[in-house]
Design an enzyme around this catalytic site. Structure first.
Site, PDB file in Angstrom:
ATOM      1  N   CYS A 130       0.830  -1.205   0.000  1.00 34.22           N
ATOM      2  CA  CYS A 130       0.000   0.000   0.000  1.00 34.22           C
ATOM      3  C   CYS A 130       0.868   1.260   0.000  1.00 34.22           C
ATOM      4  CB  CYS A 130      -0.926  -0.020   1.214  1.00 34.22           C
ATOM      5  SG  CYS A 130      -1.972   1.434   1.327  1.00 34.22           S
ATOM      6  N   CYS A 133      -0.522   4.140   2.124  1.00 33.85           N
ATOM      7  CA  CYS A 133      -0.332   3.988   3.579  1.00 33.85           C
ATOM      8  C   CYS A 133       1.128   4.217   3.967  1.00 33.85           C
ATOM      9  CB  CYS A 133      -0.718   2.582   4.031  1.00 33.85           C
ATOM     10  SG  CYS A 133      -2.165   1.892   3.240  1.00 33.85           S
ATOM     11  N   ASP A 134       2.069   3.704   3.181  1.00 36.85           N
ATOM     12  CA  ASP A 134       3.456   3.612   3.634  1.00 36.85           C
ATOM     13  C   ASP A 134       4.462   4.472   2.869  1.00 36.85           C
ATOM     14  OD1 ASP A 134       2.527   1.688   5.410  1.00 36.85           O
ATOM     15  OD2 ASP A 134       2.911   0.042   4.019  1.00 36.85           O
TER      16      ASP A 134
END
Ligand code: FAD
Ligand code: NAP
Length: 304
Positions: A130, A133-134
């Site tokens: 992701c 997200c990261d």
């Protein structure tokens, strides 16, 4: 007893809830996380009508908010099993059993893993599925993105805002991604490509990822490369284990429906990515949801 229980609140499930609730029937929607599904892991959406560009989480909230004015019951739960007892369907979660006249399966799809040595060990320690997200954790690093589809190419370009460089490794010499996404990657100076090659092993220190061993599938050549982070986008599998015993999936687990989103079991519908279909997109998930949300009302009318 619900008139309809929807499993999953991605774009398909939320649209089904909207249409069903507007028919004034009793609607519950069971979700194991935040509303939005895969949209929550998506950076920019540029192909949903009505928006030039919108982030996935923002579109998710825009779909969720209108549901608040209807009496849709939001239920937290991880669905384990759907049971068919004719006129009544049972939805079994980790801590409860719910009954409904109809069930709409909207459980979507989940990212695949590569299955190579080091992948599991370094997940969340440099291996990610992701970018939204990261990505920000990988500022000024050299990153590797695995895959050649829409997700890999789109997210590789997204990662260039943080990374020093982003290399896409693909097992063939041509990308599968939409042309517009390919053009964007090819024209970005930070994006590089390794063609005809696969990751054989992910390596690292005690703490985090340090690189990969790759194999050129045409020449058999093995080489080592340093990377600070690895983002894996090699496709998705259906989330349909809860209906595995009902005989409504194909061999790969995609749920079979007709054009009205009806499975072969009366009263059980399936919509969105979990369905066997050609184009898995937000727009098609929303379309499926509208059809099923209306379809459950008609099914219930015909029951009485
Ligand atoms: P999902 O979005 O997968 O939602 C399913 C929901 O069901 C989830 O919230 C999940 O938590 C829930 N669920 C699953 N199992 C259970 C259970 N056992 N119990 C309770 N709840 C459960 N499409 C586009 O149109 N444009 C894009 O730009 C785009 N970009 C993308 C980028 C990425 C990285 C990815 C991965 C996908 C992208 N897509 C894009 C595809 C799009 O996100 C999907 O087609 C769409 O989200 C499918 O919607 P859905 O409602 O069917 O399923
Ligand atoms: P996908 O389209 O199935 O692509 C997966 C890619 O990974 C393919 O290039 C495939 O190679 C490669 N691959 C598969 N298994 C592999 C393995 N074991 N090792 C190495 N490579 C492997 O999946 P996706 O890109 O995640 O997209 C999923 C769905 O979401 C699609 O329907 C897509 O259209 C949609 N989506 C849309 C958008 C958008 O509209 N902007 C963005 C993201 C996703 P091959 O090409 O050789 O098969």
């Amino acid at each position: 007893m619900y008139d309809t229980l929807i499993i999953g609140s991605g774009p398909a499930g939320m649209t089904a809830a909207l249409y069903a609730a507007r028919s004034n029937i009793k609607v519950g929607i069971i979700e194991q996380g935040a509303p939005g599904g895969q949209m929550n892991n998506t950076s920019d959406i540029e192909n949903y009508p009505g928006y030039d560009r919108i982030s996935g989480p923002e579109l998710a909230m825009n779909m969720y908010t209108p549901l608040e004015k209807f009496e849709v019951e939001n239920i937290y739960g991880i669905v384990q099993r759907v049971e068919d007892a004719g006129a009544v369907k049972r939805v079994v979660t980790d801590d409860n059993t719910y009954e409904a006249k109809t069930v709409i399966l909207a459980t979507g799809a989940k990212h695949r893993t590569l299955g190579v040595t080091g992948e599991e060990e370094y997940t969340s320690r440099g291996v990610s599925y992701c970018a939204v997200c990261d990505g920000a954790f990988f500022r000024n690093q050299d990153l590797l993105v695995v895959g050649g589809g829409d997700s890999a190419v789109e997210e590789a370009v997204y990662l260039t805002q943080f990374a020093k460089s982003v290399t896409i490794i693909h097992r063939r010499d041509a990308l599968r991604a939409q042309k517009i996404l390919q053009d964007r990657a090819f024209s970005n100076d930070k994006v590089h490509f390794i063609w005809d090659s696969v990751v054989k092993e992910i390596k690292g220190t005690d703490v985090k990822v340090s690189g990969v061993t790759i194999e050129n599938v045409k020449t058999g050549e093995i080489s080592e490369h340093d990377f600070g982070g690895i983002f894996i986008y090699v496709g998705v599998d259906p989330v349909s284990h809860m209906v595995a015993d009902l005989g409504i999936t194909d061999e790969a687990g995609w749920v079979l429906t007709d054009e009205h989103m009806r499975t072969s079991i009366p009263g059980i519908f399936a919509i969105g990515d979990v369905r066997q279909k050609d184009l898995r997109q937000i727009a098609t998930a929303v379309g499926d949801g509208a059809i099923a949300g209306q379809g459950v009302y008609q099914y219930i009318e015909n029951m009485s």
